[in-house]
Design a protein around this motif. Structure first.
Motif, mmCIF file in Angstrom:
data_model
loop_
_atom_site.group_PDB
_atom_site.id
_atom_site.type_symbol
_atom_site.label_atom_id
_atom_site.label_comp_id
_atom_site.label_asym_id
_atom_site.label_seq_id
_atom_site.Cartn_x
_atom_site.Cartn_y
_atom_site.Cartn_z
ATOM 1 N N SER A 173 0.838 -1.201 0.000
ATOM 2 C CA SER A 173 0.000 0.000 0.000
ATOM 3 C C SER A 173 0.874 1.252 0.000
ATOM 4 O O SER A 173 1.512 1.577 1.008
ATOM 5 C CB SER A 173 -0.925 0.007 1.221
ATOM 6 O OG SER A 173 -1.641 1.221 1.289
ATOM 7 N N ASN A 456 -14.248 -2.958 1.871
ATOM 8 C CA ASN A 456 -13.451 -2.220 0.886
ATOM 9 C C ASN A 456 -14.316 -1.571 -0.198
ATOM 10 O O ASN A 456 -14.023 -0.471 -0.663
ATOM 11 C CB ASN A 456 -12.437 -3.154 0.245
ATOM 12 C CG ASN A 456 -11.350 -3.587 1.207
ATOM 13 O OD1 ASN A 456 -11.125 -2.941 2.227
ATOM 14 N ND2 ASN A 456 -10.687 -4.685 0.901
ATOM 15 N N ASN A 467 -11.046 -1.867 14.773
ATOM 16 C CA ASN A 467 -10.234 -0.961 13.977
ATOM 17 C C ASN A 467 -9.162 -0.352 14.855
ATOM 18 O O ASN A 467 -9.247 -0.397 16.094
ATOM 19 C CB ASN A 467 -11.124 0.129 13.366
ATOM 20 C CG ASN A 467 -10.481 0.815 12.174
ATOM 21 O OD1 ASN A 467 -9.379 0.462 11.759
ATOM 22 N ND2 ASN A 467 -11.165 1.795 11.614
ATOM 23 N N ILE A 480 -6.471 8.672 7.286
ATOM 24 C CA ILE A 480 -6.405 7.336 6.711
ATOM 25 C C ILE A 480 -7.774 6.747 6.396
ATOM 26 O O ILE A 480 -7.936 5.995 5.427
ATOM 27 C CB ILE A 480 -5.611 6.390 7.650
ATOM 28 C CG1 ILE A 480 -5.357 5.028 6.969
ATOM 29 C CG2 ILE A 480 -6.348 6.198 8.963
ATOM 30 C CD1 ILE A 480 -4.549 5.105 5.719
ATOM 31 N N PHE A 481 -8.814 7.070 7.166
ATOM 32 C CA PHE A 481 -10.104 6.388 7.017
ATOM 33 C C PHE A 481 -11.150 7.167 6.223
ATOM 34 O O PHE A 481 -12.238 6.659 5.990
ATOM 35 C CB PHE A 481 -10.677 6.054 8.394
ATOM 36 C CG PHE A 481 -9.771 5.183 9.225
ATOM 37 C CD1 PHE A 481 -9.393 3.926 8.780
ATOM 38 C CD2 PHE A 481 -9.276 5.637 10.439
ATOM 39 C CE1 PHE A 481 -8.556 3.126 9.530
ATOM 40 C CE2 PHE A 481 -8.434 4.839 11.199
ATOM 41 C CZ PHE A 481 -8.073 3.588 10.751
ATOM 42 N N SER A 489 -9.939 2.716 1.599
ATOM 43 C CA SER A 489 -9.662 2.980 3.007
ATOM 44 C C SER A 489 -10.724 3.867 3.647
ATOM 45 O O SER A 489 -10.636 4.182 4.829
ATOM 46 C CB SER A 489 -8.279 3.634 3.163
ATOM 47 O OG SER A 489 -8.252 4.894 2.517
#
Length: 574
Positions: A173, A456, A467, A480-481, A489
């Motif tokens: 990634s 995803n 998480n 990131i989320f 992501s």
């Protein structure tokens, strides 16, 4: 600042659980930058790492450890080799691999344990690093004489080749680096022991160090891997999946029986000195209750993946330690916002008020969970989590919000993986309590693989899963989320007006060179207020470590990926 040039032994923990602080290695050098956070980073590189800088070895190596685990990693190559985002793969990374830097270890809440200090970084494969005045160039000085378990010398060429391998591996990634680092072309070799990384954004520096230290930044023995490369497999991905010795962590794999057992042998050339535990045997025991019983009986030293109810049952057992920490793993109830019913922010807010937080913490996690407010680590420097609204259950307010949105009742499907029984049980509680607030929930249990695909692709309406932020910086936690453009992501696909306001604040915070400064803290707080209020994800609670161990085991480390660092384990003499 001069430190001893030779490796130091592992931290020996006193009877009070205090880590005896050992100095880090070598000379810690830095260029003063006039920026408080970068100065603090440089001082971290300069001023020793406490227990963390001393992780690794008492040097005897004549002790062994047996650990009962739910499963073994499918590959020794971790994330790069397609190992997947699983605890088993993370544990391989933590023990077989090493990065240029790491978070130091500091004394934990439970006696004879330590935790990562997520605000600072110390040398690991590098003995020191320095930051340029503009915060854009990070120069790392490798430890002299460092070799892999196979005896091959590690030089700057190994660093450059390691990042080339990462960037040219399809399963790796790269998106997590894009906030401020362009990849291998941004790395230069200064000399055989020195490499320089150039960033595009000074505010990315702390997260850059975090990525080097956790999950993403391992350095490999390129000599070993090149020897097993082929024209069809130029980076020896297939060979690396089943063969050890090319990583620089405290251990390497010397024997394995698929789905049954794996033997880790101490790396005598480890950067922090040979680990005190010479051999670690990971033994697969499928049933969580059996794993707990084996620790209680003394048949194994440690066990992973223990149910909170079993941990609570063993908490008063004098032979067993049930560790506690400021937990960073959490229960995440994600609402998919690009389709009904959660495209309406009022419905999301109503759902957040319909969650039985206290009941989940007590009934599902047996009190081994704590209230969670936002997803930035509350111990982050210059960040005041007490100013965020705490989650609460309020049926009347939830019903009022639904009515305001034009609904009497809302029906939706909540998906969960069958691999996480605690979350299946939590779904039942949510279903029961939310019914009174006006939500009719259908629970959809999926295999782990199908659940991962749904997460995803955001094909469901809502999901619940465990998480965590692998890198515990406010920048990483806030970016990131919720990446835009339907990124995988971003499982909530949160891209509405509130998301736009969130990103406007986050981008202002990212523009500040020091993300831990007093100037940045209020901006992270403002972004988190928008996030919590809009509720694309509902942070249900943070859950305690899932391991237990015998009382003669010292040095257990609570880490960001929930893996055990066996290189820091010692056997305490009675």
């Amino acid at each position: 600042m001069t430190q001893p040039d030779s490796p130091v032994p592992a931290p020996i923990l006193s009877a009070r659980g205090e880590g005896i602080m050992n100095s880090a290695f070598g000379r810690r050098r830095f260029i003063a930058g006039g920026l408080s956070g970068l100065g603090l980073l440089a001082l971290a590189a300069c001023g020793g790492g406490g227990a963390g800088a001393a992780s690794g070895g008492g040097g005897g190596g004549n002790r062994s450890l047996v650990v009962a685990v739910p499963a073994l990693a499918p590959t020794l190559d971790g994330v790069v080799g397609g190992g997947g985002l699983t605890l088993e793969s993370f544990e391989m990374n933590a023990n077989l691999q090493a990065g240029l830097v790491r978070n130091p270890y500091i004394t934990g809440k439970t006696e004879n344990t330590v935790v990562q200090d997520f605000n600072t970084y110390v040398g690991y494969v590098a003995e020191s690093y320095e930051v340029s005045p503009d915060g854009l160039t990070y120069t790392f000085h490798l430890r002299p004489g460092l070799t892999s378990p196979l005896g091959n010398a590690i030089t700057a060429d190994d660093v450059l080749w390691s990042f080339e391998r990462k960037w040219n591996t399809p399963t790796y990634s790269k998106t997590v680096w894009q906030g401020g680092f362009a990849g291998p072309q941004a790395i230069s070799k200064v000399d055989d022991r020195t490499v320089a990384f150039t960033l595009t954004n000074a505010g990315f520096g702390l997260t850059f160090l975090g990525l080097l230290a956790n999950l993403q930044g391992h350095i490999y023995d390129s000599t070993a891997l090149k020897q097993h490369a082929t024209g069809a497999d130029p980076y020896a991905l297939e060979w690396a999946k089943a063969n050890g010795g090319w990583g620089l962590g405290p251990y390497h794999v010397t024997a394995q029986t698929p789905d049954q057992e794996m033997v880790l042998t101490a790396n005598p050339n480890y950067a922090y000195g040979a680990p005190a535990i010479g051999q670690v045997t990971l033994r697969v025991v499928g049933d969580a209750g059996t794993r707990a019983s084996l620790v209680a009986s003394g048949d194994v030293d440690m066990a992973e993946g223990i149910r909170p109810t079993d941990q609570a049952r063993l908490a008063n057992n004098d032979a067993v330690v049930v560790p506690e920490a400021d937990p960073i793993e959490y229960v995440d109830l994600t609402l998919v916002t690009n389709k009904a019913p959660f495209d309406d922010e009022r419905v999301r807010k109503a759902m957040a008020l319909a969650v039985p937080y206290e009941q989940i913490m007590q009934q599902i996690y047996a009190g081994r969970a704590v209230q969670m407010v936002g997803n930035i680590n509350p111990n982050t420097r210059n960040y005041d989590v007490s100013q965020l609204p705490k989650p609460s259950s309020d049926v009347a307010r939830a019903k009022a919000l639904l009515a305001e949105a034009g609904h009497d009742r809302i029906a939706y499907t909540l998906s969960v993986s069958t691999a996480t029984q605690d979350l299946v049980d939590a779904c039942v509680l949510v279903q029961s309590y939310a019914r009174e607030a006006g939500f009719d929930i259908t629970i959809d249990q999926k295999t782990a693989a199908d659940f991962s695909t749904m997460r995803n692709n955001a094909t469901g309406q809502a999901i619940i899963y465990r998480n965590r932020s692998q890198v515990q910086t406010p920048t990483y936690a806030c970016t990131i989320f919720w990446k835009p453009n339907n990124d995988a992501s971003n499982p909530s696909r949160w891209q509405d007006a509130s998301a736009a306001r969130f990103w406007e604040v986050v981008n202002r915070a990212q523009a500040i060179p020091d993300p831990l400064s007093p100037e940045a803290g209020p901006l992270w707080l403002e972004a988190q207020k928008i996030l919590v209020d809009s509720s694309p994800e509902i942070f249900v609670c943070s859950i305690q470590p899932s391991q237990i161990f015998r009382t003669d085991v010292g040095g257990f480390t609570y880490r960001s990926e929930n893996a055990i660092d066996f290189g820091n384990i010692t056997i305490l003499d009675a």
